[in-house]
Write an enzyme that holds these catalytic residues in place. Structure first.
Site, short mmCIF file in Angstrom:
data_model
loop_
_atom_site.label_atom_id
_atom_site.label_comp_id
_atom_site.label_asym_id
_atom_site.label_seq_id
_atom_site.Cartn_x
_atom_site.Cartn_y
_atom_site.Cartn_z
N ASP A 218 0.86 -1.18 0.00
CA ASP A 218 0.00 0.00 0.00
C ASP A 218 0.90 1.23 0.00
O ASP A 218 2.01 1.16 -0.52
CB ASP A 218 -0.98 -0.05 1.18
CG ASP A 218 -2.29 0.67 0.85
OD1 ASP A 218 -2.22 1.72 0.18
OD2 ASP A 218 -3.37 0.21 1.23
N HIS A 293 10.52 0.30 -12.13
CA HIS A 293 10.61 -0.99 -12.82
C HIS A 293 9.48 -1.88 -12.30
O HIS A 293 9.28 -1.97 -11.08
CB HIS A 293 11.93 -1.70 -12.52
CG HIS A 293 13.13 -0.94 -12.99
ND1 HIS A 293 13.47 -0.83 -14.31
CD2 HIS A 293 14.06 -0.25 -12.30
CE1 HIS A 293 14.58 -0.10 -14.42
NE2 HIS A 293 14.96 0.27 -13.22
#
Ligand SMILES: *[C@@H]1O[C@H](CO)[C@@H](O)[C@H](O)[C@H]1NC(C)=O
Ligand SMILES: *[C@@H]1O[C@H](CO)[C@@H](O)[C@H](O)[C@H]1NC(C)=O
Ligand SMILES: *[C@@H]1O[C@H](CO)[C@@H](O)[C@H](O)[C@H]1NC(C)=O
Ligand SMILES: *[C@@H]1O[C@H](CO)[C@@H](O)[C@H](O)[C@H]1NC(C)=O
Length: 446
Positions: A218, A293
């Protein structure tokens, strides 16, 4: 004449360097060494036992009472248990030295450790090995996040928290609520792989957060309303939800926020602003030097965020965002393009600038940029000053942009920690952004 060592002490005592984005000095006004010279209150002298079983809350409260008017409360190296939560309120000119490990054994909700209404405060580990172990997996494996948050600072002025780890919180890890002139640095936060286990949430004024690693699923480091003059830099979202802002509702008041040197790996997003209706504004935001990435979303400003209920109002007005120097790759640019700027139809955003932004997809051979009710420069943003609403537009590209490649960090987490097993306390990483050393040396480093 100062001796070399007293000069060193003097240097340590000075408040941290002021970056231009902040509105003034941050951090405690006197060093923990100065405070220790006045008084130290070791919790083991107040009844705490480092046996991993005996609740330390009474001892910690007693040590605090003895040192809260000026001094250092010390939790020495050792394993401690906490079954009752502790609220340390109205302290002045004090510090909390956490060299030991506090393990949660109680199950109440709330905040395990709360620091409130204090001035000139520092919480730190002198060794970099101090930690709070929340053992949240015991809740999570039963599908619950109803346990406590680990650490909250509320209404604290001139303060810092540094060189400690927060591990496996049952709920949020660290909340910074209505504070002023704070500094948070050299922190490792490592939680379970699910929503609701936020890393750092901040709604405050003049706060510098730097050199932080967050693992969870989160919020990594997230700014909430109201906030102003927040500088976030050198952050490794090391398998996380990613950084962001929001979610925003009525009377949003957020300004002068900078995120710089943010490395995001295997997260939901590199940066996401979330709102749906509401009112107020977010202005003067800089998002620079981002590397990503393997993330689902990259840059997303989403003012019709469907995971929240629509709130009454024309929408939060966004203006003056400078977004620059983003590189790396996203997971799937055909499904989720690297740029999405979707502003409110009744409050189109303006002066959004995207420059030097070069990202490419990890799967497939195309990606898209999308804009809606958004004005400024770069990709599909509309120019002009009419600021009229317009429907979503997309630009597709099927060729990798020049210069998208970006370094990875050797220490990227390869497999998520999940939610059913205990999560080990990390050692503090040597770096939080490729090629960049921590601004302040790690505690305990040579
Ligand atoms: C916080 O520190 C500043 C100096 O950096 C000082 O001017 C201010 O009075 C301090 N605030 C409080 C509440 O003492
Ligand atoms: C925000 O920064 C601008 C300069 O970039 C400054 O003029 C303004 O006073 C700042 N606002 C706040 C709330 O500090
Ligand atoms: C862009 O970010 C990279 C790190 O990704 C950094 O090395 C480089 O100096 C930045 N460029 C500018 C112009 O700030
Ligand atoms: C990322 O997580 C891995 C696994 O926990 C850890 O080994 C590594 O030190 C972390 N990287 C950073 C920069 O904190």
């Amino acid at each position: 004449m100062y001796s070399f060592s007293s000069l060193l002490t003097l240097a340590v005592a000075l408040p941290a360097l002021v970056a231009a984005e902040l509105s003034g000095k941050v951090g405690p006004t006197t060093s923990h060494a100065t405070k220790a010279a006045i008084k130290t209150c070791d919790i083991t002298k107040y009844g705490a036992v480092a046996d991993g079983k005996t609740d330390i809350s009474t001892a910690l409260n007693s040590a605090f009472t003895a040192c809260k008017a000026g001094g250092v409360v010390v939790i020495p190296t050792g394993n401690y248990a906490m079954s009752q939560w502790v609220k340390l309120a109205n302290g002045n000119n004090w510090a909390l030295q956490l060299d030991g490990i506090i393990t949660r054994t109680g199950t109440d909700a709330g905040n395990m450790l709360m620091i409130e209404h204090s001035n000139n405060f520092e919480m730190f580990s002198s060794t970099g090995k101090g930690a709070i172990q929340g053992n949240g997996y015991i809740f999570h494996k039963q599908g619950s996040i109803s346990g406590p948050r680990l650490l909250r600072v509320w209404d604290v002025t001139n303060w810092s928290v540094h060189d400690i780890s927060l591990v496996d919180s049952p709920a949020f890890h660290f909340s910074i609520d209505t504070c002023t002139n704070g500094e948070v640095y050299n922190m490792a936060i490592r939680g379970g792989n699910e929503g609701g286990l936020d890393g750092i949430d901040v709604w405050s004024n003049n706060i510098w957060i730097h050199d932080v690693m967050v693992t969870n699923k989160d919020e990594c480091v997230t700014v909430k309303s109201p906030s102003k003059n927040i500088l976030v830099e050198n952050v490794h979202c090391n398998w996380s939800g990613g950084c962001g802002m929001g979610s925003f509702g009525t009377d949003t008041a957020v300004s002068n926020i900078t995120y710089r040197n943010i490395y995001t790996w295997s997260s939901n997003q590199m940066f996401m602003l979330k709102s749906n209706g509401g009112s107020g504004s977010v202005s003067n935001v800089v998002l620079e030097n981002f590397i990503g990435h393997g993330n689902a979303y990259s840059l997303t400003l989403d003012e019709a965020w469907t995971s929240m209920k629509t709130i009454a109002g024309n929408g939060v007005q966004l203006s003056n965002f400078q977004i620059s120097n983003w590189t790396g790759t996203e997971a799937n640019g055909k499904a989720r393009g690297p740029v999405k700027v979707a502003c409110a139809a009744k409050a189109p955003c303006h002066d959004i600038s995207i420059t030097d932004f070069s990202m490419w997809t990890e799967s497939g051979t195309s990606q898209f940029y999308s804009c809606e009710n958004a004005y400024g420069s770069g990709f599909c943003l509309k120019s002009g000053t009419s600021y009229a609403a317009y429907a979503a537009t997309t630009q597709w590209v099927s060729k990798a942009p020049v210069g998208y490649t970006a370094p990875t960090m050797a220490a990227d987490l390869k497999t998520a920690f999940g939610t059913t097993q205990s999560i080990p306390i990390p050692t503090m990483p040597a770096s939080f952004f490729p090629g960049v050393l921590p601004i302040t040396k790690l505690a305990g480093s040579k």
